[in-house]
Design a protein around this motif. Structure first.
Motif, PDB file in Angstrom:
ATOM      1  N   SER A  91       0.659  -1.139   0.204  1.00 54.07           N
ATOM      2  CA  SER A  91       0.017   0.018   0.100  1.00 54.07           C
ATOM      3  C   SER A  91       0.991   1.363   0.074  1.00 54.07           C
ATOM      4  CB  SER A  91      -0.940  -0.008   1.358  1.00 54.07           C
ATOM      5  OG  SER A  91      -1.561  -1.183   1.368  1.00 54.07           O
ATOM      6  N   GLY A  93       2.801   2.969  -4.978  1.00 53.33           N
ATOM      7  CA  GLY A  93       2.659   3.279  -6.486  1.00 53.33           C
ATOM      8  C   GLY A  93       2.014   2.507  -7.326  1.00 53.33           C
ATOM      9  N   ARG A 153       9.315  -0.218  -1.054  1.00 54.11           N
ATOM     10  CA  ARG A 153      10.124   1.232  -1.059  1.00 54.11           C
ATOM     11  C   ARG A 153      11.374   1.073  -0.366  1.00 54.11           C
ATOM     12  NH1 ARG A 153       7.373   6.382  -0.384  1.00 54.11           N
ATOM     13  NH2 ARG A 153       5.778   6.019  -1.175  1.00 54.11           N
ATOM     14  N   PHE A 159      16.105  10.983  -3.848  1.00 52.47           N
ATOM     15  CA  PHE A 159      15.923   9.894  -4.675  1.00 52.47           C
ATOM     16  C   PHE A 159      16.898   9.859  -5.877  1.00 52.47           C
ATOM     17  CE2 PHE A 159      11.277  10.369  -2.897  1.00 52.47           C
ATOM     18  CZ  PHE A 159      11.206   8.984  -2.430  1.00 52.47           C
TER      19      PHE A 159
HETATM   20  P1  GTP Z   1      -2.901   1.213  -2.201  1.00 54.09           P
HETATM   21  O1  GTP Z   1      -4.085   1.896  -3.248  1.00 54.09           O
HETATM   22  O2  GTP Z   1      -3.191   2.080  -0.753  1.00 54.09           O
HETATM   23  O3  GTP Z   1      -2.803  -0.233  -2.260  1.00 54.09           O
HETATM   24  O4  GTP Z   1      -1.659   1.831  -2.617  1.00 54.09           O
HETATM   25  P2  GTP Z   1      -0.790   2.265  -4.024  1.00 54.09           P
HETATM   26  O5  GTP Z   1       0.288   1.119  -4.102  1.00 54.09           O
HETATM   27  O6  GTP Z   1      -1.919   2.308  -5.427  1.00 54.09           O
HETATM   28  O7  GTP Z   1      -0.221   3.504  -3.929  1.00 54.09           O
HETATM   29  P3  GTP Z   1      -0.236   4.880  -4.497  1.00 54.09           P
HETATM   30  O8  GTP Z   1      -0.077   4.836  -6.125  1.00 54.09           O
HETATM   31  O9  GTP Z   1      -1.466   5.650  -4.071  1.00 54.09           O
HETATM   32  O10 GTP Z   1       1.041   5.749  -3.612  1.00 54.09           O
HETATM   33  C1  GTP Z   1       1.426   6.784  -4.031  1.00 54.09           C
HETATM   34  C2  GTP Z   1       2.791   7.047  -3.436  1.00 54.09           C
HETATM   35  O11 GTP Z   1       3.843   6.590  -3.909  1.00 54.09           O
HETATM   36  C3  GTP Z   1       2.877   8.628  -3.603  1.00 54.09           C
HETATM   37  O12 GTP Z   1       3.343   8.911  -2.227  1.00 54.09           O
HETATM   38  C4  GTP Z   1       3.598   8.611  -4.688  1.00 54.09           C
HETATM   39  O13 GTP Z   1       4.336   9.999  -4.751  1.00 54.09           O
HETATM   40  C5  GTP Z   1       4.595   7.537  -4.389  1.00 54.09           C
HETATM   41  N1  GTP Z   1       5.154   7.062  -5.837  1.00 54.09           N
HETATM   42  C6  GTP Z   1       4.482   6.524  -6.872  1.00 54.09           C
HETATM   43  N2  GTP Z   1       5.255   6.122  -7.799  1.00 54.09           N
HETATM   44  C7  GTP Z   1       6.489   6.794  -7.545  1.00 54.09           C
HETATM   45  C8  GTP Z   1       7.944   6.710  -8.189  1.00 54.09           C
HETATM   46  O14 GTP Z   1       8.070   6.182  -9.320  1.00 54.09           O
HETATM   47  N3  GTP Z   1       8.761   7.358  -7.342  1.00 54.09           N
HETATM   48  C9  GTP Z   1       8.639   8.143  -6.149  1.00 54.09           C
HETATM   49  N4  GTP Z   1       9.733   8.534  -5.820  1.00 54.09           N
HETATM   50  N5  GTP Z   1       7.274   7.794  -5.743  1.00 54.09           N
HETATM   51  C10 GTP Z   1       6.525   7.546  -6.386  1.00 54.09           C
END
Ligand code: GTP
Ligand code: MN
Ligand code: MN
Length: 611
Positions: free
Chosen positions: A277, A280, A425, A514
């Motif tokens: 979760s 991303g 992460r 990053f």
């Molecule tokens: P659930 O819906 O809760 O299962 O989570 P999810 O896996 O769909 O997560 P989501 O896409 O909402 O996650 C978003 C978080 O990850 C945010 O804080 C984004 O900024 C971060 N994020 C997503 N992709 C990247 C990336 O490629 N690089 C970085 N640095 N952060 C990312």
């Protein structure tokens, strides 16, 4: 409001052709004692009518139709804003079958504990019966269920998130298997003495139970109206109950995204990916690739079910019908596709309201509006100390509205998967992308998946929060048995199994920055993975897996130095030895059932470093 006679069994039986469904509906109505029973037909008229009623009652706020057509804002109780893992239970007959990662109660004990809470819990309310399908109607991988709920907000949300209503009921014939999903907010309007009380905008109960009976294919959720606890098709059914069904029946229920990536040469690859979760999945599922010629199409952003097809390959569907995405951080610069998806026909929960009747949250725009109403209904300005939107504020919207939705997303029997990704992460140790040496090794990567708690990262490894296969909160049985099931699926699939890769968008340099730009640039890592599958690049064998030659990663146009690139793919022996020690401790904590094949993988990785 006056207490009325309990609904009669005769009224209910007229409404469904399946006596098994009716019997359960009658039984639930007898216990919960609602004023009336309404079967949701899933029509647009029904949706609009219920939404209008909720606006009338002050439960929903209708957003400005010129800015956000046919959309609503809900504000939850301040204490009912997220999944409650401490109140989530797997009630298998044997504690051994729930395993060390779940809360367990014997089924009979839990049913006894719930009985007094459920008695009269719907007094003064409408009990809705919502038949639903998880997956395209009639598909080979699809499953069915019925959610009973006393929350009209849940009925609307189910209409967006699942294929709900009369059409789904057609697929539940006598003798068919379907999941019983009972939900009540636990806030009756009439007590046992017949005294009434006023309703509130977001009814819920301080006492909460999210309970699963995997052997009975049944869910009972009490006391919460929040998505993950109340939309029972999602985490409760499609992951916890479905993972147990999948183990019994030889398929897989996973916390994954599902996309198709098409290369500049026009070759299409189906990719699923398990990321914990907030790591991303939704972002990757809706990626706009930053490399010319590549195209990404969306099939799912959270849950994937996979089953071997007649040709021996692994076929995947997204069992959901909509997205329940985190709003904060979703903006025109990070995820424009999501922003386009939620232009209309969307329910927002716990976001802020603008003065002209639209929504806002942190990260939507660079600058916050001068004045807002925050998620709890209080005035807010950029000077306020508290966030305007709750950090777990969500949007609920049908997947079909996504501009990048794949034409195959409703393929009845799914699409064959080429590549499986695992991603956590990780500030340290884990390279941007690498390939597993085998399916067993891929299972080792999944079983040891985790994220570092960002604040607590010291030393070479940091504190690793394990989230195996991104399923830590969602596996409906013993975690080690789940790992064994993955190994078994690999044996069944043989050389038709998808290739498994590990990815990490979150590696940092010594200053905590990053190393990789992420988001739309992640296509560069996927491009290497597809080339590895095609055999057009030769990977480098290392103890942890098959890494790219750095020269094979396309970094054209990126602002990244050779040194940064080297750091991104560095495999530090000291860091990994510390990590492998922790992995050994971790396997011990899961216990004796950890498959020998995973211990063997650990031994081989260690041996690789000892050379
Ligand atoms: P659930 O819906 O809760 O299962 O989570 P999810 O896996 O769909 O997560 P989501 O896409 O909402 O996650 C978003 C978080 O990850 C945010 O804080 C984004 O900024 C971060 N994020 C997503 N992709 C990247 C990336 O490629 N690089 C970085 N640095 N952060 C990312
Ligand atoms: Mn999720
Ligand atoms: Mn998501």
């Amino acid at each position: 409001m006056t207490p009325s006679a309990p609904v009669s069994a005769a009224d209910i039986e007229q409404l469904s052709a399946n006596p098994e469904v009716n019997e359960w509906v009658v039984k639930v109505a007898e216990v919960t004692q609602p004023d009336r029973v309404v079967w949701a037909d899933g029509s647009q008229e029904e949706y609009d009518r219920i939404a209008a009623e909720l606006v009338e009652q002050g439960v929903l706020i209708k957003l400005n139709p010129e800015l956000r057509p046919n959309s609503y804002l809900a504000r939850s109780d301040a204490a009912d804003v997220a999944r409650v893992e401490s109140r989530t239970f797997i009630c298998s007959e044997l504690e051994e079958d729930a395993g060390p990662t779940n809360n367990w109660r014997a089924p009979a004990t839990m049913r006894e504990e719930l009985q007094p809470l459920l008695e009269g819990s719907m007094r003064g309310r409408t009990m809705y019966v919502v038949p639903f399908a998880m997956g395209p109607l009639g598909g080979k991988i699809t499953q069915y269920g019925v959610e009973i709920t006393d929350s009209a907000y849940v009925v609307l949300s189910m209409a967006l998130m699942t294929r709900s209503g009369s059409a789904a009921l057609e697929y539940m014939q006598p003798g068919d298997e379907w999941v019983k999903a009972l939900h009540t907010v636990g806030y009756p309007l009439v007590n046992a003495e017949g005294e009434t009380r006023e309703d509130v905008a977001w009814p819920c109960n301080d006492t909460k139970y999210i309970t699963h009976f995997p052997e009975d294919r049944e869910i009972i959720s009490y006391g919460s109206g929040y998505g993950g606890n109340a939309l029972l098709g999602k985490k409760c059914f499609a992951l916890r109950i479905a993972s147990a069904m999948a183990r019994d029946e030889g398929w897989m229920a996973e916390h994954m995204l599902l996309i198709q990536a098409t290369s500049p040469e026009g070759k299409k690859y189906t990719i699923s990916g398990a990321f914990p979760s907030a790591t991303g999945k939704t972002n990757l599922a809706m990626m706009r690739p930053k490399v010319d010629g590549w195209k990404v199409e969306t099939l799912g952003d959270d849950i994937v079910w996979m089953r071997p097809g007649d040709d021996g390959r692994l076929y995947a569907i997204n069992p959901e019908y909509g997205f329940f995405g985190v709003a904060p951080g979703t903006g025109w610069s990070t995820n424009p596709v999501a922003m386009e998806t939620i232009r209309e026909n969307t329910i927002f929960t716990n976001v802020a309201l603008t003065d002209d009747g639209d929504v806002w949250w942190e990260g939507m725009t660079d600058e916050a509006p001068a004045h807002l109403t925050d998620w709890q209904g209080n005035g807010w300005t950029p000077e306020s100390d508290l966030p305007a939107a709750h950090p777990n504020a969500r949007f609920t919207v049908r997947a079909g509205q996504c501009p990048t939705i794949s034409p195959d997303w409703e393929a009845a029997d799914g699409v064959p998967v080429d590549i499986i990704l695992f991603g956590g992460r990780r500030r340290t140790n884990v390279p941007l992308v690498y390939r597993s040496k085998s399916w067993e090794h891929g299972c080792f990567l999944g079983a040891t998946l985790g994220s570092e708690q960002t604040a607590a990262a010291e030393g070479p490894v940091g504190v690793l929060r394990r989230d195996p296969f991104a399923m830590q909160p969602f596996t409906g049985y013993h975690m080690a048995d789940y790992w064994a099931h993955w190994l078994e699926m690999g044996e069944k699939l043989g050389d038709k199994a998808p290739a498994i890769f590990q990815v990490n968008w979150f590696r940092r340099d010594a200053d905590g920055r990053f190393l990789w730009p992420g988001f739309g640039e992640n296509i560069r890592a996927l491009a290497w993975a597809t080339a590895a599958v095609e055999g057009t690049v030769d990977p480098v064998e290392t103890p942890i897996g098959l890494l790219p030659n750095v020269a094979d990663i396309n970094v054209e146009g990126l602002d990244i130095t050779d040194e940064q690139l080297a750091q991104l793919f560095d495999v530090p022996a000291d860091g990994w030895e510390a990590e492998l020690d922790k992995t050994e401790e971790y396997f011990e904590s899961i216990g004796e059932k950890v498959p020998a094949a995973l211990h063997e993988q650990l031994r081989q990785v260690r041996a690789g470093f000892a050379k």
